[in-house]
Design an enzyme around this catalytic site. Structure first.
Site, PDB file in Angstrom:
ATOM      1  N   ASP A 101       1.074  -1.055   0.004  1.00  0.00           N
ATOM      2  CA  ASP A 101       0.509   0.017   0.066  1.00  0.00           C
ATOM      3  C   ASP A 101       1.122   1.163   0.499  1.00  0.00           C
ATOM      4  O   ASP A 101       1.854   1.525   0.182  1.00  0.00           O
ATOM      5  CB  ASP A 101      -0.751   0.147   0.766  1.00  0.00           C
ATOM      6  CG  ASP A 101       0.088   0.208   2.575  1.00  0.00           C
ATOM      7  OD1 ASP A 101      -0.352  -0.812   3.099  1.00  0.00           O
ATOM      8  OD2 ASP A 101       0.840   0.624   2.714  1.00  0.00           O
ATOM      9  N   HIS A 116       8.438  -5.956  -1.074  1.00  0.00           N
ATOM     10  CA  HIS A 116       7.873  -6.285  -2.044  1.00  0.00           C
ATOM     11  C   HIS A 116       6.743  -5.821  -3.131  1.00  0.00           C
ATOM     12  O   HIS A 116       6.370  -5.937  -3.494  1.00  0.00           O
ATOM     13  CB  HIS A 116       6.768  -7.111  -0.874  1.00  0.00           C
ATOM     14  CG  HIS A 116       7.016  -8.417  -0.325  1.00  0.00           C
ATOM     15  ND1 HIS A 116       6.446  -8.511   1.371  1.00  0.00           N
ATOM     16  CD2 HIS A 116       8.344  -8.560   0.184  1.00  0.00           C
ATOM     17  CE1 HIS A 116       7.232  -9.593   1.871  1.00  0.00           C
ATOM     18  NE2 HIS A 116       8.401  -9.263   1.074  1.00  0.00           N
ATOM     19  N   GLY A 183       4.243  -4.978  12.884  1.00  0.00           N
ATOM     20  CA  GLY A 183       3.009  -5.116  12.662  1.00  0.00           C
ATOM     21  C   GLY A 183       2.864  -6.545  11.583  1.00  0.00           C
ATOM     22  O   GLY A 183       2.748  -6.345  10.917  1.00  0.00           O
ATOM     23  N   ASN A 210       4.059  -5.598  18.375  1.00  0.00           N
ATOM     24  CA  ASN A 210       3.541  -6.048  17.382  1.00  0.00           C
ATOM     25  C   ASN A 210       1.976  -6.042  18.453  1.00  0.00           C
ATOM     26  O   ASN A 210       1.738  -5.968  19.685  1.00  0.00           O
ATOM     27  CB  ASN A 210       3.464  -7.140  17.066  1.00  0.00           C
ATOM     28  CG  ASN A 210       3.223  -7.986  15.742  1.00  0.00           C
ATOM     29  OD1 ASN A 210       2.858  -7.097  14.666  1.00  0.00           O
ATOM     30  ND2 ASN A 210       3.010  -9.546  15.894  1.00  0.00           N
TER      31      ASN A 210
HETATM   32  C1  BV8 Z   1      11.996 -15.491  -2.336  1.00  0.00           C
HETATM   33  C2  BV8 Z   1       3.124  -9.112  -2.097  1.00  0.00           C
HETATM   34  C3  BV8 Z   1      14.080 -16.648  -3.050  1.00  0.00           C
HETATM   35  C4  BV8 Z   1       2.385  -9.329  -2.526  1.00  0.00           C
HETATM   36  C5  BV8 Z   1       4.145 -10.898  -0.316  1.00  0.00           C
HETATM   37  C6  BV8 Z   1       9.160 -21.287  -2.432  1.00  0.00           C
HETATM   38  C7  BV8 Z   1       9.934 -21.094  -3.188  1.00  0.00           C
HETATM   39  C8  BV8 Z   1      10.701 -20.142  -2.925  1.00  0.00           C
HETATM   40  C9  BV8 Z   1      10.454 -19.436  -1.185  1.00  0.00           C
HETATM   41  C10 BV8 Z   1       9.803 -19.711  -0.847  1.00  0.00           C
HETATM   42  C11 BV8 Z   1       9.711 -21.160  -0.887  1.00  0.00           C
HETATM   43  N1  BV8 Z   1       8.962 -21.818   0.089  1.00  0.00           N
HETATM   44  C12 BV8 Z   1       9.342 -20.584   1.246  1.00  0.00           C
HETATM   45  C13 BV8 Z   1      10.254 -19.990   0.802  1.00  0.00           C
HETATM   46  C14 BV8 Z   1      10.201 -19.043   0.968  1.00  0.00           C
HETATM   47  C15 BV8 Z   1       8.842 -17.989   1.273  1.00  0.00           C
HETATM   48  C16 BV8 Z   1       8.216 -17.634   2.155  1.00  0.00           C
HETATM   49  O1  BV8 Z   1       8.566 -17.021   2.871  1.00  0.00           O
HETATM   50  N2  BV8 Z   1       7.779 -18.491   2.381  1.00  0.00           N
HETATM   51  C17 BV8 Z   1       6.383 -18.096   3.546  1.00  0.00           C
HETATM   52  C18 BV8 Z   1       4.575 -18.285   3.422  1.00  0.00           C
HETATM   53  C19 BV8 Z   1       6.665 -19.572   4.567  1.00  0.00           C
HETATM   54  N3  BV8 Z   1       9.380 -16.637   0.695  1.00  0.00           N
HETATM   55  C20 BV8 Z   1       9.357 -16.234  -0.793  1.00  0.00           C
HETATM   56  O2  BV8 Z   1       8.801 -16.444  -1.671  1.00  0.00           O
HETATM   57  C21 BV8 Z   1       9.764 -14.469  -0.769  1.00  0.00           C
HETATM   58  N4  BV8 Z   1      11.193 -14.706  -1.794  1.00  0.00           N
HETATM   59  O3  BV8 Z   1      12.484 -16.331  -1.341  1.00  0.00           O
HETATM   60  O4  BV8 Z   1      12.313 -16.104  -2.803  1.00  0.00           O
HETATM   61  C22 BV8 Z   1      14.490 -16.793  -4.142  1.00  0.00           C
HETATM   62  C23 BV8 Z   1      15.960 -16.494  -4.351  1.00  0.00           C
HETATM   63  C24 BV8 Z   1      16.443 -16.686  -5.541  1.00  0.00           C
HETATM   64  C25 BV8 Z   1      16.136 -16.006  -6.550  1.00  0.00           C
HETATM   65  C26 BV8 Z   1      14.413 -15.836  -6.969  1.00  0.00           C
HETATM   66  C27 BV8 Z   1      14.129 -16.417  -5.188  1.00  0.00           C
HETATM   67  C28 BV8 Z   1       8.827 -13.602  -1.588  1.00  0.00           C
HETATM   68  C29 BV8 Z   1       8.181 -13.527  -0.062  1.00  0.00           C
HETATM   69  C30 BV8 Z   1       7.103 -12.192  -0.940  1.00  0.00           C
HETATM   70  C31 BV8 Z   1       5.755 -12.739  -1.357  1.00  0.00           C
HETATM   71  N5  BV8 Z   1       5.078 -11.694  -1.015  1.00  0.00           N
HETATM   72  N6  BV8 Z   1       3.236 -10.002  -0.684  1.00  0.00           N
HETATM   73  C32 BV8 Z   1       0.960  -9.344  -1.781  1.00  0.00           C
HETATM   74  O5  BV8 Z   1       1.015  -8.716  -1.159  1.00  0.00           O
HETATM   75  O6  BV8 Z   1      -0.163  -9.717  -2.340  1.00  0.00           O
HETATM   76  S1  BV8 Z   1       4.244 -11.786   0.979  1.00  0.00           S
HETATM   77  C33 BV8 Z   1       2.683 -10.733   1.707  1.00  0.00           C
HETATM   78  O7  BV8 Z   1       3.396 -11.331   3.259  1.00  0.00           O
HETATM   79  C34 BV8 Z   1       2.493  -9.224   1.767  1.00  0.00           C
HETATM   80  O8  BV8 Z   1       3.947  -8.791   1.522  1.00  0.00           O
HETATM   81  C35 BV8 Z   1       2.783  -9.287   3.746  1.00  0.00           C
HETATM   82  O9  BV8 Z   1       3.585  -7.923   4.380  1.00  0.00           O
HETATM   83  C36 BV8 Z   1       3.457 -10.239   3.904  1.00  0.00           C
HETATM   84  C37 BV8 Z   1       4.228 -10.843   4.819  1.00  0.00           C
HETATM   85  O10 BV8 Z   1       2.158 -10.091   5.878  1.00  0.00           O
HETATM   86  P1  BV8 Z   1       2.937  -9.972   7.366  1.00  0.00           P
HETATM   87  O11 BV8 Z   1       2.998  -8.736   6.895  1.00  0.00           O
HETATM   88  O12 BV8 Z   1       3.545 -10.319   8.693  1.00  0.00           O
HETATM   89  O13 BV8 Z   1       0.945  -9.758   7.532  1.00  0.00           O
HETATM   90  P2  BV8 Z   1       0.777 -11.105   8.430  1.00  0.00           P
HETATM   91  O14 BV8 Z   1      -0.847 -10.851   8.170  1.00  0.00           O
HETATM   92  O15 BV8 Z   1       1.228 -12.595   8.210  1.00  0.00           O
HETATM   93  O16 BV8 Z   1       1.009 -10.130   9.636  1.00  0.00           O
HETATM   94  C38 BV8 Z   1       0.371  -9.435  10.601  1.00  0.00           C
HETATM   95  C39 BV8 Z   1       0.472  -9.046  11.644  1.00  0.00           C
HETATM   96  O17 BV8 Z   1       0.397  -7.619  12.484  1.00  0.00           O
HETATM   97  C40 BV8 Z   1       0.609 -10.397  12.918  1.00  0.00           C
HETATM   98  O18 BV8 Z   1       1.502 -10.301  13.460  1.00  0.00           O
HETATM   99  C41 BV8 Z   1      -0.371  -8.948  13.539  1.00  0.00           C
HETATM  100  O19 BV8 Z   1      -1.198  -9.621  15.120  1.00  0.00           O
HETATM  101  C42 BV8 Z   1      -0.419  -7.596  13.766  1.00  0.00           C
HETATM  102  N7  BV8 Z   1      -1.071  -7.324  13.748  1.00  0.00           N
HETATM  103  C43 BV8 Z   1      -2.259  -7.042  13.287  1.00  0.00           C
HETATM  104  N8  BV8 Z   1      -3.265  -5.755  13.683  1.00  0.00           N
HETATM  105  C44 BV8 Z   1      -2.476  -5.067  14.568  1.00  0.00           C
HETATM  106  C45 BV8 Z   1      -0.898  -5.881  14.711  1.00  0.00           C
HETATM  107  N9  BV8 Z   1      -0.203  -4.850  14.866  1.00  0.00           N
HETATM  108  C46 BV8 Z   1      -0.382  -3.712  14.928  1.00  0.00           C
HETATM  109  N10 BV8 Z   1      -1.223  -3.184  15.248  1.00  0.00           N
HETATM  110  C47 BV8 Z   1      -2.512  -3.712  14.512  1.00  0.00           C
HETATM  111  N11 BV8 Z   1      -3.613  -3.252  14.870  1.00  0.00           N
END
Ligand code: BV8
Length: 245
Positions: A101, A116, A183, A210
């Site tokens: 965003d 991202h 967050g 958080n």
């Molecule tokens: C990479 C953009 C390597 C799009 C996103 C297989 C193949 C390759 C890689 C992998 C694989 N298996 C696993 C991986 C690694 C993978 C990964 O980590 N997977 C996870 C699920 C296990 N990562 C990747 O693929 C990354 N790339 O590794 O590349 C590579 C190497 C060489 C060559 C090529 C590649 C890329 C990851 C990026 C993906 N894109 N987003 C979109 O937004 O649609 S990720 C997505 O998750 C968002 O960006 C988001 O921001 C991000 C993280 O989530 P959070 O922001 O943490 O959000 P979440 O809801 O989880 O948590 C919110 C938190 O806020 C909570 O804790 C909550 O308690 C808190 N909260 C809530 N309300 C409040 C609050 N806190 C404060 N105040 C409040 N009011």
């Protein structure tokens, strides 16, 4: 790299935008509870069903274009810290956000890295050009740079794709005195590993702000839990009054 005395790196995730009205990913009513990553947030999904993927991002882009989604007090406090910290402590503040965003920049933050990508930008699959995107994608639009039709995708990093500006980010982590995580649930790599990188490279203090403990909570030297709009303004006031403690 010689650690600068007072640089700050701030990682933000979807939680900082929650109180502005944007959904998070892994909370109960989060985005991944409604749709599967494999169906909308991977290059394979885009190849398989571009219409579904474009529709997913068009629906998330529209509220940002409506003008109804505004930065909250947490975004504002970080913009204030960036402006006032250099005079206070001689260091720089950089935000590395996982969010796609535009709320940090709307709040006035300038030292900002969208690791991202950004939903309000489109990238051409033919020539790679990145351009502003203020409308739906997937309706036969053409690239302003190369003229190719129907080749524009959201300028976001999908799972399996390399996040943006990683070398610059690691340099900042190695050269900071304070790493703040706000967050984020600490599920997604490489962002979830930043705290260990910051700690491993020197004497950076690390703090998690958080709603609840993240997956990486134990890696942080300090943690405070609560809504971002309570925690962040108070913590910024503390930093500007007492420095890094
Ligand atoms: C990479 C953009 C390597 C799009 C996103 C297989 C193949 C390759 C890689 C992998 C694989 N298996 C696993 C991986 C690694 C993978 C990964 O980590 N997977 C996870 C699920 C296990 N990562 C990747 O693929 C990354 N790339 O590794 O590349 C590579 C190497 C060489 C060559 C090529 C590649 C890329 C990851 C990026 C993906 N894109 N987003 C979109 O937004 O649609 S990720 C997505 O998750 C968002 O960006 C988001 O921001 C991000 C993280 O989530 P959070 O922001 O943490 O959000 P979440 O809801 O989880 O948590 C919110 C938190 O806020 C909570 O804790 C909550 O308690 C808190 N909260 C809530 N309300 C409040 C609050 N806190 C404060 N105040 C409040 N009011």
């Amino acid at each position: 790299m010689e650690q600068s005395k007072q640089n700050i790196v701030i990682l933000t995730g979807a939680g900082i935008s929650k109180e502005s009205g944007l959904a998070t990913f892994r909370d109960e009513d989060g985005i991944w509870s409604k749709v599967r990553i494999e169906d909308v947030a991977t290059p394979e999904a885009f190849r398989r069903d571009p219409e579904k993927v474009q529709g997913f991002y068009n629906a998330r882009r529209r509220p940002l274009l409506s003008g109804n989604i505004k930065p909250n007090g947490a975004h504002d406090a970080l913009a204030r810290l960036e402006k006032e910290w250099p005079d206070k402590a001689g260091g720089q503040v950089t935000i590395v956000t996982q969010n796609i965003d535009n709320l940090h920049e709307t709040a006035g933050s300038e030292n900002l890295i969208h690791m991202h990508g950004e939903i309000l930008k489109a990238r051409c699959g033919a020539c790679g050009a990145v351009s502003p995107c203020q409308d739906n994608l997937g309706n036969g639009e053409s690239c302003a740079d190369c003229g190719e039709v129907n080749r524009l995708r959201p300028h976001v990093v999908w799972f399996g794709e390399m996040p943006l500006e990683m070398d610059r980010i690691y340099g900042l982590l190695e050269d900071c005195a304070l790493f703040i995580s706000i967050g984020t649930s600490g599920n997604v790599y490489p962002a979830a590993g930043f705290v260990q990188h910051a700690r491993g490279q020197g004497a950076a203090h690390t703090i998690e702000l958080n709603l609840e403990p993240s997956e990486g909570a134990t890696f942080f030297a300090e943690a405070r839990y609560g809504p971002a709009t309570d925690l962040i303004p108070a913590y910024v006031d503390e930093l500007l009054s007492h420095g890094i403690t």
